[in-house]
Write a protein that holds these residues in place. Structure first.
Motif, PDB file in Angstrom:
ATOM      1  N   HIS A 198      -5.089  12.143   0.694  1.00  0.00           N
ATOM      2  CA  HIS A 198      -5.333  11.442   1.954  1.00  0.00           C
ATOM      3  C   HIS A 198      -6.820  11.453   2.285  1.00  0.00           C
ATOM      4  CE1 HIS A 198      -5.918  11.399   6.365  1.00  0.00           C
ATOM      5  NE2 HIS A 198      -4.983  10.464   6.345  1.00  0.00           N
ATOM      6  N   GLY A 199      -7.462  12.604   2.126  1.00  0.00           N
ATOM      7  CA  GLY A 199      -8.885  12.695   2.393  1.00  0.00           C
ATOM      8  C   GLY A 199      -9.708  11.814   1.478  1.00  0.00           C
ATOM      9  N   VAL A 200      -9.341  11.784   0.186  1.00  0.00           N
ATOM     10  CA  VAL A 200     -10.048  10.938  -0.786  1.00  0.00           C
ATOM     11  C   VAL A 200      -9.879   9.466  -0.420  1.00  0.00           C
ATOM     12  CG1 VAL A 200     -10.105  10.185  -3.196  1.00  0.00           C
ATOM     13  CG2 VAL A 200      -9.912  12.622  -2.650  1.00  0.00           C
ATOM     14  N   ALA A 201      -8.645   9.059  -0.119  1.00  0.00           N
ATOM     15  CA  ALA A 201      -8.376   7.659   0.226  1.00  0.00           C
ATOM     16  C   ALA A 201      -9.036   7.268   1.537  1.00  0.00           C
ATOM     17  CB  ALA A 201      -6.866   7.419   0.303  1.00  0.00           C
ATOM     18  N   LEU A 202      -9.071   8.183   2.501  1.00  0.00           N
ATOM     19  CA  LEU A 202      -9.697   7.892   3.783  1.00  0.00           C
ATOM     20  C   LEU A 202     -11.198   7.675   3.606  1.00  0.00           C
ATOM     21  CD1 LEU A 202      -9.038   7.651   6.826  1.00  0.00           C
ATOM     22  CD2 LEU A 202      -9.647  10.061   7.048  1.00  0.00           C
ATOM     23  N   TYR A 203     -11.811   8.513   2.798  1.00  0.00           N
ATOM     24  CA  TYR A 203     -13.245   8.339   2.542  1.00  0.00           C
ATOM     25  C   TYR A 203     -13.500   7.041   1.767  1.00  0.00           C
ATOM     26  CZ  TYR A 203     -18.020   9.233   1.053  1.00  0.00           C
ATOM     27  OH  TYR A 203     -19.367   9.117   0.833  1.00  0.00           O
ATOM     28  N   GLY A 204     -12.635   6.755   0.802  1.00  0.00           N
ATOM     29  CA  GLY A 204     -12.789   5.518   0.036  1.00  0.00           C
ATOM     30  C   GLY A 204     -12.630   4.281   0.890  1.00  0.00           C
ATOM     31  N   SER A 205     -11.797   4.370   1.933  1.00  0.00           N
ATOM     32  CA  SER A 205     -11.558   3.199   2.782  1.00  0.00           C
ATOM     33  C   SER A 205     -12.785   2.815   3.598  1.00  0.00           C
ATOM     34  CB  SER A 205     -10.380   3.463   3.729  1.00  0.00           C
ATOM     35  OG  SER A 205     -10.737   4.382   4.745  1.00  0.00           O
ATOM     36  N   ILE A 206     -13.684   3.762   3.846  1.00  0.00           N
ATOM     37  CA  ILE A 206     -14.902   3.467   4.596  1.00  0.00           C
ATOM     38  C   ILE A 206     -16.115   3.388   3.686  1.00  0.00           C
ATOM     39  CG2 ILE A 206     -15.381   5.899   5.106  1.00  0.00           C
ATOM     40  CD1 ILE A 206     -15.997   2.868   7.425  1.00  0.00           C
ATOM     41  N   PHE A 207     -16.047   4.030   2.527  1.00  0.00           N
ATOM     42  CA  PHE A 207     -17.193   4.015   1.606  1.00  0.00           C
ATOM     43  C   PHE A 207     -17.326   2.663   0.910  1.00  0.00           C
ATOM     44  CE2 PHE A 207     -19.198   4.727  -2.519  1.00  0.00           C
ATOM     45  CZ  PHE A 207     -20.358   5.393  -2.136  1.00  0.00           C
ATOM     46  N   LEU A 236       6.523  10.971  -5.730  1.00  0.00           N
ATOM     47  CA  LEU A 236       5.811   9.821  -6.291  1.00  0.00           C
ATOM     48  C   LEU A 236       5.591   8.737  -5.236  1.00  0.00           C
ATOM     49  CD1 LEU A 236       7.525   9.484  -9.800  1.00  0.00           C
ATOM     50  CD2 LEU A 236       5.271  10.428  -9.271  1.00  0.00           C
ATOM     51  N   PHE A 237       6.628   8.432  -4.473  1.00  0.00           N
ATOM     52  CA  PHE A 237       6.497   7.439  -3.405  1.00  0.00           C
ATOM     53  C   PHE A 237       5.491   7.907  -2.354  1.00  0.00           C
ATOM     54  CE2 PHE A 237      10.833   5.730  -4.558  1.00  0.00           C
ATOM     55  CZ  PHE A 237      10.377   4.470  -4.895  1.00  0.00           C
ATOM     56  N   LEU A 238       5.551   9.182  -2.016  1.00  0.00           N
ATOM     57  CA  LEU A 238       4.658   9.719  -0.992  1.00  0.00           C
ATOM     58  C   LEU A 238       3.201   9.587  -1.412  1.00  0.00           C
ATOM     59  CD1 LEU A 238       4.194  11.338   1.646  1.00  0.00           C
ATOM     60  CD2 LEU A 238       4.431  13.419   0.277  1.00  0.00           C
ATOM     61  N   MET A 239       2.901  10.010  -2.637  1.00  0.00           N
ATOM     62  CA  MET A 239       1.516   9.954  -3.105  1.00  0.00           C
ATOM     63  C   MET A 239       1.026   8.510  -3.227  1.00  0.00           C
ATOM     64  SD  MET A 239       0.892  13.122  -3.264  1.00  0.00           S
ATOM     65  CE  MET A 239       1.724  14.706  -3.436  1.00  0.00           C
ATOM     66  N   GLY A 240       1.862   7.643  -3.788  1.00  0.00           N
ATOM     67  CA  GLY A 240       1.451   6.263  -3.993  1.00  0.00           C
ATOM     68  C   GLY A 240       1.303   5.489  -2.699  1.00  0.00           C
ATOM     69  N   ALA A 241       2.352   5.505  -1.871  1.00  0.00           N
ATOM     70  CA  ALA A 241       2.319   4.746  -0.621  1.00  0.00           C
ATOM     71  C   ALA A 241       1.297   5.316   0.351  1.00  0.00           C
ATOM     72  CB  ALA A 241       3.708   4.735   0.018  1.00  0.00           C
ATOM     73  N   GLY A 242       1.216   6.651   0.407  1.00  0.00           N
ATOM     74  CA  GLY A 242       0.256   7.270   1.319  1.00  0.00           C
ATOM     75  C   GLY A 242      -1.177   6.948   0.951  1.00  0.00           C
ATOM     76  N   SER A 243      -1.498   7.010  -0.340  1.00  0.00           N
ATOM     77  CA  SER A 243      -2.856   6.700  -0.783  1.00  0.00           C
ATOM     78  C   SER A 243      -3.201   5.239  -0.517  1.00  0.00           C
ATOM     79  CB  SER A 243      -3.008   7.013  -2.275  1.00  0.00           C
ATOM     80  OG  SER A 243      -2.776   8.383  -2.532  1.00  0.00           O
ATOM     81  N   PHE A 244      -2.243   4.353  -0.797  1.00  0.00           N
ATOM     82  CA  PHE A 244      -2.508   2.932  -0.583  1.00  0.00           C
ATOM     83  C   PHE A 244      -2.738   2.624   0.890  1.00  0.00           C
ATOM     84  CE2 PHE A 244      -0.978  -1.345   0.457  1.00  0.00           C
ATOM     85  CZ  PHE A 244      -1.830  -2.099  -0.342  1.00  0.00           C
ATOM     86  N   PHE A 245      -1.857   3.127   1.748  1.00  0.00           N
ATOM     87  CA  PHE A 245      -1.998   2.823   3.175  1.00  0.00           C
ATOM     88  C   PHE A 245      -3.277   3.424   3.747  1.00  0.00           C
ATOM     89  CE2 PHE A 245      -1.129   4.005   7.656  1.00  0.00           C
ATOM     90  CZ  PHE A 245      -1.078   2.725   8.175  1.00  0.00           C
ATOM     91  N   THR A 246      -3.579   4.661   3.384  1.00  0.00           N
ATOM     92  CA  THR A 246      -4.774   5.322   3.917  1.00  0.00           C
ATOM     93  C   THR A 246      -6.045   4.605   3.490  1.00  0.00           C
ATOM     94  OG1 THR A 246      -3.612   7.443   3.858  1.00  0.00           O
ATOM     95  CG2 THR A 246      -6.001   7.519   4.080  1.00  0.00           C
ATOM     96  N   SER A 247      -6.038   4.035   2.280  1.00  0.00           N
ATOM     97  CA  SER A 247      -7.236   3.355   1.784  1.00  0.00           C
ATOM     98  C   SER A 247      -7.522   2.054   2.537  1.00  0.00           C
ATOM     99  CB  SER A 247      -7.084   3.051   0.292  1.00  0.00           C
ATOM    100  OG  SER A 247      -6.070   2.088   0.062  1.00  0.00           O
ATOM    101  N   THR A 248      -6.628   1.658   3.436  1.00  0.00           N
ATOM    102  CA  THR A 248      -6.832   0.417   4.188  1.00  0.00           C
ATOM    103  C   THR A 248      -7.187   0.647   5.653  1.00  0.00           C
ATOM    104  OG1 THR A 248      -4.493   0.197   4.864  1.00  0.00           O
ATOM    105  CG2 THR A 248      -5.113  -0.693   2.708  1.00  0.00           C
ATOM    106  N   VAL A 249      -7.019   1.865   6.178  1.00  0.00           N
ATOM    107  CA  VAL A 249      -7.080   2.062   7.627  1.00  0.00           C
ATOM    108  C   VAL A 249      -8.493   1.900   8.191  1.00  0.00           C
ATOM    109  CG1 VAL A 249      -5.019   3.493   7.777  1.00  0.00           C
ATOM    110  CG2 VAL A 249      -7.224   4.566   7.284  1.00  0.00           C
ATOM    111  N   LEU A 250      -9.519   2.147   7.390  1.00  0.00           N
ATOM    112  CA  LEU A 250     -10.886   1.961   7.857  1.00  0.00           C
ATOM    113  C   LEU A 250     -11.554   0.759   7.203  1.00  0.00           C
ATOM    114  CD1 LEU A 250     -12.148   5.668   7.963  1.00  0.00           C
ATOM    115  CD2 LEU A 250     -11.488   4.230   9.897  1.00  0.00           C
ATOM    116  N   GLY A 251     -10.771  -0.051   6.515  1.00  0.00           N
ATOM    117  CA  GLY A 251     -11.314  -1.213   5.833  1.00  0.00           C
ATOM    118  C   GLY A 251     -11.900  -2.246   6.776  1.00  0.00           C
ATOM    119  N   GLN A 252     -11.453  -2.236   8.026  1.00  0.00           N
ATOM    120  CA  GLN A 252     -11.971  -3.219   9.000  1.00  0.00           C
ATOM    121  C   GLN A 252     -13.450  -3.012   9.304  1.00  0.00           C
ATOM    122  OE1 GLN A 252     -10.349  -2.532  12.983  1.00  0.00           O
ATOM    123  NE2 GLN A 252      -9.659  -0.522  12.305  1.00  0.00           N
TER     124      GLN A 252
END
Length: 251
Positions: free
Chosen positions: A155-164, A61-77
């Motif tokens: 991770h792939g979904v969150a990464l795409y969401g972070s740039i989309f 649960l921690f892995l899925m939640g924390a990983g998705s949250f962090f990944t969704s921010t990496v391309l936000g800049q």
């Protein structure tokens, strides 16, 4: 110099990113550690300890939640505003910028997360009244493959969401993901109900089928393994889609 990838240029970009974000990443790791300590401590206090099964569930649960949250921010800049202008004008290729985000959101995050979890778990178990030991998360290869596949897809979904999305990437990505999951569950329910008939009760995608008489049908590990292949095929498509979206960004 190669305009697509250069080791020296990538090294400079990686050092720059690490230097500028080390403090915020360290703070995030400390917050994650504190959150896991609170949850594990509460579970241990209520249940008189944390079983191996409980530790494994909390890890996932921690892995899925924390990983998705962090990944969704990496391309936000690269979303919009002055941050996007600064990020886009850095003297590096789009692939190198993408690779830095990918490295920090996957291998670096996993290493920090596992260290955080085991530290929190060890501290809680050391102070708990029970005699439970640390769980070996990597002991069951079948579970590791299944959980790892699901995490990589998220991770792939969150990464795409972070740039989309340009703003509120995590919230918007999570909303779209849960909406798509709800639609998938509904379609799966209707299809299984039509196939099995009136004795059908409930079924989950890639899971067991429950009948009204209380029995259930579940695929064996050998039968279920090929079902994971479409998810693995989806993974590189999501990573490539995130990179393609990044290359479209312009000032």
């Amino acid at each position: 110099m190669n305009q697509f990838f250069s080791f020296s240029r990538f090294g400079r970009l990686l050092r720059k990113h690490t230097t500028e974000n080390l403090a915020s990443y360290a703070l995030g790791a400390a917050v994650l550690l504190g959150g896991m300590l609170v949850v594990l401590g509460f579970v241990s206090y209520v249940g008189g300890g944390v079983s191996h099964a409980g530790q494994a569930v909390l890890f996932i649960l921690f892995l899925m939640g924390a990983g998705s949250f962090f990944t969704s921010t990496v391309l936000g800049q690269f979303g919009s505003g002055s941050r996007a202008a600064l990020a886009l004008t850095l003297p590096a290729s789009q692939f190198e910028k993408y690779l830095v985000a990918w490295l920090f959101s996957l291998p670096v995050f996993l290493a920090v997360f596992v260290a955080d979890f085991y530290l929190a778990d060890w501290l809680v178990l050391s102070l708990s009244p029970g005699n439970e030991t640390l769980v070996n998360i990597f002991g069951d290869a079948e579970t590791v493959v299944t959980v790892g596949t699901v995490f990589l897809v998220l991770h792939g979904v969150a990464l795409y969401g972070s740039i989309f999305f340009r703003q509120y990437q995590f919230i918007k990505t999570a909303f779209v993901f849960f909406l798509a999951t709800t639609v998938l569950v509904f379609i799966n329910y209707q299809v299984m109900k039509g196939v099995i008939g009136p004795e059908f009760k409930m079924a989950t995608p890639l899971g067991s089928v429950n009948l009204l008489n209380g029995s259930s049908v579940r695929l064996t590990s050998e039968q279920a393994r090929p079902i994971m292949l479409p998810l693995l095929a989806l993974l590189p498509l999501l990573w490539l889609a995130a990179y393609a979206r990044l290359t479209e960004k312009q000032l």
